[in-house]
Design an enzyme around this catalytic site. Structure first.
Site, PDB file in Angstrom:
ATOM      1  N   LYS A   1     -10.852  -4.583  -7.527  1.00 44.23           N
ATOM      2  CA  LYS A   1     -12.391  -3.692  -7.613  1.00 44.23           C
ATOM      3  C   LYS A   1     -12.460  -2.550  -9.052  1.00 44.23           C
ATOM      4  O   LYS A   1     -11.132  -2.587  -9.504  1.00 44.23           O
ATOM      5  CB  LYS A   1     -12.294  -2.426  -6.083  1.00 44.23           C
ATOM      6  CG  LYS A   1     -13.138  -1.884  -6.325  1.00 44.23           C
ATOM      7  CD  LYS A   1     -12.964  -0.720  -5.752  1.00 44.23           C
ATOM      8  CE  LYS A   1     -11.961   0.299  -4.292  1.00 44.23           C
ATOM      9  NZ  LYS A   1     -12.537  -0.118  -3.243  1.00 44.23           N
TER      10      LYS A   1
ATOM     11  N   ASP B   1       0.739  -1.194  -0.188  1.00 44.29           N
ATOM     12  CA  ASP B   1       0.125  -0.063  -0.064  1.00 44.29           C
ATOM     13  C   ASP B   1       0.706   1.461   0.428  1.00 44.29           C
ATOM     14  O   ASP B   1       1.968   0.981   0.562  1.00 44.29           O
ATOM     15  CB  ASP B   1      -0.839   0.008   1.469  1.00 44.29           C
ATOM     16  CG  ASP B   1      -2.527   0.930   0.956  1.00 44.29           C
ATOM     17  OD1 ASP B   1      -3.312  -0.414   0.751  1.00 44.29           O
ATOM     18  OD2 ASP B   1      -2.355   1.879   1.047  1.00 44.29           O
TER      19      ASP B   1
ATOM     20  N   ASP C   1       4.504   1.453  -4.087  1.00 46.59           N
ATOM     21  CA  ASP C   1       3.626   1.730  -4.967  1.00 46.59           C
ATOM     22  C   ASP C   1       3.694   1.320  -5.524  1.00 46.59           C
ATOM     23  O   ASP C   1       4.503   0.485  -6.138  1.00 46.59           O
ATOM     24  CB  ASP C   1       3.764   3.899  -5.819  1.00 46.59           C
ATOM     25  CG  ASP C   1       2.679   4.133  -6.497  1.00 46.59           C
ATOM     26  OD1 ASP C   1       1.848   3.009  -7.147  1.00 46.59           O
ATOM     27  OD2 ASP C   1       3.149   5.035  -7.489  1.00 46.59           O
TER      28      ASP C   1
HETATM   29  C1  SAM Z   1     -10.375   0.987   0.049  1.00 48.75           C
HETATM   30  S1  SAM Z   1      -8.686   0.396   0.171  1.00 48.75           S
HETATM   31  C2  SAM Z   1      -8.460  -1.404   0.588  1.00 48.75           C
HETATM   32  C3  SAM Z   1      -8.788  -1.797   2.230  1.00 48.75           C
HETATM   33  C4  SAM Z   1      -7.999  -2.907   2.266  1.00 48.75           C
HETATM   34  N1  SAM Z   1      -9.217  -4.170   1.491  1.00 48.75           N
HETATM   35  C5  SAM Z   1      -9.449  -3.455   3.525  1.00 48.75           C
HETATM   36  O1  SAM Z   1      -9.982  -4.622   4.199  1.00 48.75           O
HETATM   37  O2  SAM Z   1      -9.035  -2.425   5.068  1.00 48.75           O
HETATM   38  C6  SAM Z   1      -7.751   0.597  -0.997  1.00 48.75           C
HETATM   39  C7  SAM Z   1      -5.954   1.125  -0.792  1.00 48.75           C
HETATM   40  O3  SAM Z   1      -5.519   1.258  -1.896  1.00 48.75           O
HETATM   41  C8  SAM Z   1      -4.438   2.103  -1.991  1.00 48.75           C
HETATM   42  N2  SAM Z   1      -3.795   2.597  -3.282  1.00 48.75           N
HETATM   43  C9  SAM Z   1      -4.512   3.235  -4.166  1.00 48.75           C
HETATM   44  N3  SAM Z   1      -2.858   3.292  -5.378  1.00 48.75           N
HETATM   45  C10 SAM Z   1      -2.583   2.624  -5.397  1.00 48.75           C
HETATM   46  C11 SAM Z   1      -1.408   2.433  -5.330  1.00 48.75           C
HETATM   47  N4  SAM Z   1      -0.594   2.830  -6.204  1.00 48.75           N
HETATM   48  N5  SAM Z   1      -0.264   1.408  -4.740  1.00 48.75           N
HETATM   49  C12 SAM Z   1      -0.947   0.700  -3.007  1.00 48.75           C
HETATM   50  N6  SAM Z   1      -1.733   1.009  -2.902  1.00 48.75           N
HETATM   51  C13 SAM Z   1      -2.484   1.676  -3.664  1.00 48.75           C
HETATM   52  C14 SAM Z   1      -4.857   3.020  -0.968  1.00 48.75           C
HETATM   53  O4  SAM Z   1      -3.977   3.398  -0.525  1.00 48.75           O
HETATM   54  C15 SAM Z   1      -5.768   2.679  -0.142  1.00 48.75           C
HETATM   55  O5  SAM Z   1      -5.230   2.399   1.491  1.00 48.75           O
END
Ligand code: SAM
Length: 225
Positions: free
Chosen positions: A172, A92, A108
């Protein structure tokens, strides 16, 4: 804040925008938020994976799992609950409080290094790649859609590199599901591709999930004679 008939109302406070007031009110009245708190899940998102698992039998017997967009860790908690000591590696952009026996990378996923670092940390082929990643929305529908689809596509490319034959990729997507080309690519690589919106996914949100099961196996390209 006022409570009547079980519904909590939030008054606009100084410095709080109408949007954050609405968010707070929704959180306070959301049964999944209450349930997550009571059952020890770090996020209400946990119930989306529980519901998807119930419907698609995703987690039975899995031993190695990649959790893309792991923060704050609800999905990983579900994986731990549903499996017997599966190896889990998550990634994350945000920091995540440690979870016992889970490797968490703060980086990332779209960076050049991420696939290699994840693969090394997992130490073998994955049974399932989960992606709950969501791009930060900018409010411009087309841009938001493209950015989210870029994450789904990168997740698919990675899944096709790390999955064992028969493995699954869950990601998603936004309303309308994965676009035509992406679904076609998923169908080339997986025997079953479906879309679902689990009940825990808020009705007003445009989020859906694409579930690709039965990975057909890696196709080695570029081999000479
Ligand atoms: C909806 S949350 C995930 C919730 C998780 N499934 C849970 O149950 O706790 C989406 C996550 O995707 C991460 N995210 C978005 N783009 C990303 C990237 N390019 N690399 C890593 N993480 C990323 C965000 O920082 C965020 O924490």
């Amino acid at each position: 804040m006022t409570r009547s008939t079980g519904h909590t109302r939030v008054k606009t406070a100084k410095g709080r925008t109408a949007q954050s007031t609405r968010w707070l009110e929704r959180q306070l009245n959301d049964p999944y938020v209450k349930k997550a708190k009571a059952e020890g899940y770090r996020s209400r998102a946990a119930y989306k994976l529980l519901e998807l698992d119930e419907r698609f039998n995703l987690l039975r017997g899995v031993k190695r799992v990649v959790d893309l967009g792991i923060a704050p860790g609800g999905w990983t908690q579900v994986v731990q609950k549903k499996t017997k000591g599966a190896t889990i590696v998550g990634i994350d952009l945000l920091p995540v409080d440690p979870i016992e026996d889970v490797t968490i990378l703060q980086m990332d996923f779209l960076s050049d290094d991420a696939p290699r670092v994840l693969t090394e940390a997992l130490g073998g082929d994955a049974d399932i790649v989960l992606s709950d990643m969501a791009a930060n929305t900018v409010g411009h529908a087309q841009t938001d859609h493209l950015r989210t689809m870029a994450l789904v596509e990168a997740g698919m490319v990675f899944a096709c590199e790390i999955l064992r034959p028969g493995g699954a990729y869950v990601a998603k997507v936004l309303a309308g599901g994965a676009d035509h080309d992406l679904v076609a690519e998923l169908k080339r690589n997986f025997t079953a591709v479906k879309h679902a919106k689990p009940p825990a996914s808020r009705k007003g949100s445009s989020e859906w999930y694409v579930i690709a099961q039965g990975f057909k196996g890696r196709v080695d390209v570029g081999e000479e004679g």
